[in-house]
Design a protein around this motif. Structure first.
Motif, PDB file in Angstrom:
ATOM      1  N   UNK A  56       0.824  -1.208   0.000  1.00 40.89           N
ATOM      2  CA  UNK A  56       0.000   0.000   0.000  1.00 40.89           C
ATOM      3  C   UNK A  56       0.856   1.255   0.000  1.00 40.89           C
ATOM      4  N   UNK A  57       2.094   1.156   0.485  1.00 46.05           N
ATOM      5  CA  UNK A  57       2.977   2.335   0.432  1.00 46.05           C
ATOM      6  C   UNK A  57       3.153   2.787  -1.006  1.00 46.05           C
ATOM      7  N   UNK A  58       3.243   1.842  -1.912  1.00 43.82           N
ATOM      8  CA  UNK A  58       3.473   2.170  -3.322  1.00 43.82           C
ATOM      9  C   UNK A  58       2.240   2.823  -3.923  1.00 43.82           C
ATOM     10  N   UNK A  59       1.063   2.269  -3.687  1.00 40.94           N
ATOM     11  CA  UNK A  59      -0.140   2.846  -4.289  1.00 40.94           C
ATOM     12  C   UNK A  59      -0.485   4.180  -3.649  1.00 40.94           C
ATOM     13  N   UNK A  60      -0.241   4.331  -2.361  1.00 39.99           N
ATOM     14  CA  UNK A  60      -0.531   5.608  -1.711  1.00 39.99           C
ATOM     15  C   UNK A  60       0.355   6.714  -2.276  1.00 39.99           C
ATOM     16  N   UNK A  61       1.614   6.425  -2.407  1.00 40.21           N
ATOM     17  CA  UNK A  61       2.548   7.429  -2.927  1.00 40.21           C
ATOM     18  C   UNK A  61       2.190   7.843  -4.342  1.00 40.21           C
ATOM     19  N   UNK A  62       1.911   6.870  -5.190  1.00 45.93           N
ATOM     20  CA  UNK A  62       1.597   7.176  -6.585  1.00 45.93           C
ATOM     21  C   UNK A  62       0.242   7.843  -6.740  1.00 45.93           C
ATOM     22  N   UNK A  63      -0.708   7.500  -5.886  1.00 49.64           N
ATOM     23  CA  UNK A  63      -2.040   8.101  -5.952  1.00 49.64           C
ATOM     24  C   UNK A  63      -1.989   9.569  -5.555  1.00 49.64           C
ATOM     25  N   UNK A  64      -1.246   9.870  -4.511  1.00 53.19           N
ATOM     26  CA  UNK A  64      -1.121  11.263  -4.081  1.00 53.19           C
ATOM     27  C   UNK A  64      -0.363  12.097  -5.115  1.00 53.19           C
ATOM     28  N   UNK A  65       0.594  11.461  -5.778  1.00 52.93           N
ATOM     29  CA  UNK A  65       1.333  12.163  -6.824  1.00 52.93           C
ATOM     30  C   UNK A  65       0.446  12.424  -8.036  1.00 52.93           C
ATOM     31  N   UNK A  66      -0.490  11.513  -8.306  1.00 50.75           N
ATOM     32  CA  UNK A  66      -1.380  11.673  -9.458  1.00 50.75           C
ATOM     33  C   UNK A  66      -2.403  12.772  -9.240  1.00 50.75           C
TER      34      UNK A  66
END
Length: 817
Positions: free
Chosen positions: A346-356
């Protein structure tokens, strides 16, 4: 009463301690990550490692060449070793030159101090050659496979009696025991033992005549020799005890193994018997100092220093990558709040989602979302647990058609279908019908084989995250879940998440799970917080609950106001494809469809970025975005795929604090992240809850991966390509082996060239005052024991911030840990 019919109290304690030193495991369809050294947690990690070496010949550490490579490659730096040596204390520490020399010498062969009589006595060897101890394990293992079989065995074992009694009847009637083990007279000796477990243990412990400490070492060593079935038996006992019952099946297995040892000892000469007793007396002692340094008896002491330096080096990198000076996120209402499991993926999806999309705020908590839940389908099968293995279900979510008549009709249809499946399975595995079944039904399976080989099956669907109607009731009483119960659950959920205000118009609870086909260890890739199940169901139930007006009214009385404009929805993240499915999207109000479309667009952008990020470790780099997604989707339904994803490989730390500490930081998918607001938890109750559940579960996950890398022959599941599932969902064996393989398959931690998991104990970083951490530890003694005995490290980030100028950040971990 004959004293040989009763086990003396001190020997009883030795038998119990040996069984409790073994960690439990769960069936394949409920597979959860387990700390294989949980039963040894009362010892320091170094002392436990010494004990495993002495009693089972098991090393808990990587070979010396691993640390030498890390040193020569710069992964470990001089300051990392210096920090570790400073933490050792007043004892004289080895010099850097001595430590490096230790690595260059390589691995010294450290045979176990004690071993089975079948190993120590050369005269006991199978007539056909080979190892007599292996023959004993094979015979006992194959009997266990029959005894615990749920549906596969061609000849069923006697299950009317306990394990030991059934085994005793087997050896009494079998004429192959002597031939299988290669020793004449064994069957006659074993048949002469009492048939009842406790009477047999009384005779065996009396005849073996070992003091209690040596007996405990012997029993532990025997269980380590058969770690798979010992862990399975311990799991049965564990679950029975947690449900308020009793079970002593591990004790019965121990009686079987002691019977073999007793027979071997009786057949040995006096010199061998004497040496055997001396060995087990030595095995009961510890040659390891608590400071972790070698005292001349154990040669792993200096390797432990290298292991600590290896961990310290990464801790230094982690601390330098965090926003330690960041202030908490300002109270600006986000457009979307998305709650994910603390799982490292989830660290990966959270980081990329916030960046998007900068208008999205992500949060993290354990993926069962606070529901101690079991899901009961309309059948006679027991409910599937949707909660951590350390907990017991308090709530049953039962499928329903809406009427009792409809439920009964559907249950009848489902049970009838299961009877048909059982009949087919019985014919398939029946000793008399195996070949005729193939001849008569073989063509019926041709299309399935062709379809699966062409990846045309429906494996990508996995578990359907969208459930129909559910009837919620208490597990103990069967009483329906009341509005007050729902309000209490909602309050606990939101406070554990540190979300009691500033709600976004759209709140999304995202469970996760892996979709794979023909994968015995599928559950190991799903949600660890949900007992190896996908987390969409839990997310859906909590979302529905928080949308109920009566629940919101009750929450308002608790000081938690969810605005009328806020709508809560659920989703499920497929960790193979990194796609998120919104559950019941059609029920979304028109007023929220715009913000949902925006969120889904951000999910698509984030998914593309995540797949690119994971392409290299999956050896898929070079593929375009569309081709990469297509390949990952193919992996969900490819029945020959052994590495659909890397799961939680490389997990190393847990961060408990505000998202501001890590927002915008690339933590490499290695950190469990649980939201926590120290300002809203002055009494420490929220932190205590996090310590009692999520941190312990994260430690179990961490140490299972650790053990599967450092001791794969004992605690790893071996090669997937050689696996055979036995007993329905009991477990797997490898090749022609007879013991269950536990832990993770080799393909889950190794890519064929390199390890994909770095073995490090969990580092827990907490944004809270040290006094509050100490209070929460006092309230959670199990976790306090893990910290005290260095099974994990725990540090206050607030303390690090205050003392940052005094010494290196990595050294400060020692101050608080």
């Amino acid at each position: 009463m004959n004293p040989r019919q009763v086990v003396p109290n001190e020997l009883q304690a030795a038998l119990t301690a040996a069984c409790e030193a073994i960690a439990p495991i769960w069936p394949l369809d409920q597979f959860i990550a387990v700390n294989p050294w949980w039963g040894m947690r009362e010892q320091s990690v170094a002392a436990a490692a010494d004990q495993l070496q002495r009693r089972g010949g098991i090393s808990m550490l990587m070979p010396a060449s691993f640390y030498l490579s890390a040193w020569e490659g710069g992964r470990i730096r001089p300051e990392d070793l210096q920090d570790v040596l400073q933490a050792v204390g007043p004892e004289p520490a080895p010099s850097l030159e001595e430590l490096i020399k230790r690595l260059r010498v390589g691995d010294s062969v450290q045979p176990r101090v004690a071993c089975s009589i079948f190993l120590s006595h050369e005269g006991l060897a199978p007539a056909g050659g080979g190892n007599s101890q292996a023959a004993v394990v094979r015979q006992a293992g194959r009997f266990c496979a029959r005894y615990f079989d749920q549906r596969q065995a061609r000849w069923a074992a006697d299950k009317e009696h306990g394990l030991y009694t059934a085994w005793h009847q087997h050896v009494t009637t079998s004429h192959l025991i002597d031939k299988q083990i290669g020793v004449k007279g064994l069957q006659r000796m074993l048949a002469g033992l009492p048939q009842e477990t406790e009477q047999a243990l009384a005779q065996l412990t009396s005849d073996l005549a070992l003091p209690s400490t040596a007996l405990e070492a012997l029993c532990h060593g025997l269980l380590l020799d058969m770690i798979g079935w010992a862990s399975w038996c311990r799991g049965i006992d564990w679950r029975a005890e947690n449900q308020g019952g009793t079970s002593k099946i591990c004790r019965e297995l121990l009686a079987v193994l002691l019977a073999w040892e007793w027979a071997g000892l009786a057949l040995a000469d006096s010199a061998t018997q004497k040496a055997w007793r001396v060995q087990w007396s030595l095995a009961a002692k510890s040659g390891f100092n608590t400071d972790g340094l070698d005292n001349g008896v154990n040669t792993d002491g200096q390797l432990w220093l290298w292991q600590q330096a290896f961990e310290r080096a990464w801790q230094r990198q982690l601390l330098s990558s965090l926003n330690l000076d960041a202030s908490p996120v300002a109270a600006v209402k986000p457009d979307v709040q998305a709650v994910f499991c603390i799982d490292v993926r989830s660290e990966v999806i959270r980081r990329n989602l916030e960046q998007a999309d900068g208008g999205i705020q992500t949060k993290g908590m354990a993926g069962f979302f606070g529901l101690a839940l079991a899901h009961q389908t309309l059948s006679d099968k027991p409910g599937m647990r949707q909660l951590p293995g350390l907990l017991e279900p308090a709530i049953i979510a039962a499928d329903t058609t809406g009427t009792s008549q409809g439920d009964n009709a559907q249950r009848s249809r489902t049970n009838q279908q299961e009877l048909v499946r059982q009949a087919v399975r019985g014919a398939k595995y029946g000793s008399l019908s195996t070949f005729t079944l193939v001849e008569t039904t073989g063509l019926a399976w041709v299309w399935k084989l062709v379809r699966d080989s062409l990846n045309k099956n429906d494996g990508s669907k996995g578990e359907d995250p969208e459930q129909g109607q559910l009837r919620m009731h208490h597990a103990g009483t069967g009483d329906p879940l009341s509005d007050a119960d729902k309000i209490c659950l909602g309050t606990d959920f939101l406070r554990s998440l540190s979300l009691t205000g500033n709600f976004a118009p759209l709140l999304v609870l995202v469970g996760h799970g892996a979709h794979t086909d023909n994968n015995a260890h599928h559950a190991s890739l799903a949600c660890g917080a949900c007992g190896g199940r996908n987390g969409g169901l839990n997310a859906q139930i909590v979302a529905d609950m928080l949308n109920e007006p009566v629940v919101r009214a009750g929450l308002e009385k608790e000081g938690i106001v969810i605005p009328q404009e806020t709508w809560v929805v659920a989703g499920q993240h497929c960790t193979v494809t990194d796609q998120v499915q919104i559950i019941r999207r059609s029920a979304l109000p028109d007023s929220h469809k715009g913000v949902m479309s925006r969120f889904e667009n951000a999910l698509n952008i984030a998914g593309t970025s995540m797949r690119r990020e994971r392409a290299t470790p999956l050896q898929l780099n070079g593929l375009g975005d569309d081709a990469l997604l297509a390949e990952l989707q193919r992996r969900t339904r490819n029945w020959a795929e052994v590495r659909p994803e890397w799961g939680l490989a490389n997990n190393a730390a847990m961060l408990i604090g505000n998202r501001a500490l890590s927002r915008g930081c690339d933590l490499g998918g290695r950190v469990f992240m649980h939201d926590y607001d120290p300002e809203a938890d002055e009494d420490g109750n929220v932190l205590t809850t996090i310590f009692g559940g999520p941190v312990v579960v994260a430690s179990w996950i961490n140490l299972q991966y650790f053990a599967s890398v450092t001791a794969p022959d004992t605690y790893g599941a071996g090669n997937k390509l050689l696996h055979s599932v036995i007993g329905g969902n009991v477990g797997v064996i490898e090749g022609d082996g007879s013991d269950l393989r536990i832990g993770l398959p080799w393909q889950s931690v190794h890519d064929g060239t390199n390890w994909r998991h770095e073995p490090m104990r969990l580092t827990v970083l907490i944004d809270a005052p040290q006094e509050r951490i100490d209070l929460a530890l006092e309230r959670t003694p199990a976790l306090a024991t893990l910290v005290k005995n260095q099974w994990l490290s725990m540090t206050s980030l607030q303390l690090i911030k205050r003392t940052r100028g005094a010494s290196s950040a990595s050294a400060q971990l020692t101050v608080a840990g």
